[in-house]
Design an enzyme around this catalytic site. Structure first.
Site, PDB file in Angstrom:
ATOM      1  N   SER A   1      15.260  -4.234  -2.115  1.00 10.97           N
ATOM      2  CA  SER A   1      15.475  -3.213  -1.088  1.00 10.97           C
ATOM      3  C   SER A   1      16.087  -3.755   0.193  1.00 10.97           C
ATOM      4  CB  SER A   1      14.163  -2.492  -0.761  1.00 10.97           C
ATOM      5  OG  SER A   1      13.284  -3.338  -0.057  1.00 10.97           O
TER       6      SER A   1
ATOM      7  N   LYS B   1      10.769  -4.443   5.524  1.00 14.97           N
ATOM      8  CA  LYS B   1      11.767  -3.454   5.936  1.00 14.97           C
ATOM      9  C   LYS B   1      12.168  -3.699   7.382  1.00 14.97           C
ATOM     10  CE  LYS B   1      11.623  -0.759   2.208  1.00 14.97           C
ATOM     11  NZ  LYS B   1      11.194  -1.748   1.245  1.00 14.97           N
TER      12      LYS B   1
END
Length: 145
Positions: free
Chosen positions: A65, A102
């Site tokens: 990701s 993230k």
């Protein structure tokens, strides 16, 4: 919500650093220069990468990701828990009991955890979510392919 299935954590062993040869003058990626120009020193990567011993740990990234930020599956992340979370920082977060890596995005009063891969959706932090920012990623160590 899409998070990394698992992150493996490690604590730096700063008591037993392994000094390695270090060429301080840099190695040119263009035309080669004479080897005599290089001055060899000794360097411990732990001492270079760890700014705050008590608050730093390593984690092995899992998933893809964050490939747009240069973090690939299997990379070792250096994470400093003493750094304040800030907009656009890459952080190791614990959201609703699951770890993820993230980019933090604060937009007015809203907070998002942003992936760096278009195959993943941003995670909007809602009032019912439990979010703990464990630390800020300062380096990613990778094996060259």
């Amino acid at each position: 919500m899409q998070v990394n299935p698992k992150i493996t954590f490690f604590i730096p062993d700063l008591e037993n650093p392994i000094p390695t040869s270090f060429i301080s003058g840099g190695i040119k990626a263009g035309f080669p220069s004479p080897a005599a120009d290089f001055e060899e020193l000794k360097l411990s990567l732990d001492h270079l990468l760890v700014k705050n011993r008590e608050a730093t740990f390593y984690a092995k990234a899992s998933g893809n990701s964050m490939i747009g930020a240069g973090i690939d599956d299997g990379d070792i992340l250096v994470i400093d828990r003493s750094l304040e979370p800030r907009n656009n920082a890459i952080a190791v977060c614990l959201i609703d009991g699951e770890f993820t890596v993230k980019r933090i995005k604060k937009d007015n009063d809203e907070v998002y955890l942003m992936p760096e891969n278009s195959q993943y959706q941003p995670i909007k932090i809602e009032e019912e979510n439990e979010l703990i920012i464990w630390g800020i990623v300062t380096y990613a160590i990778k094996q060259m392919k």
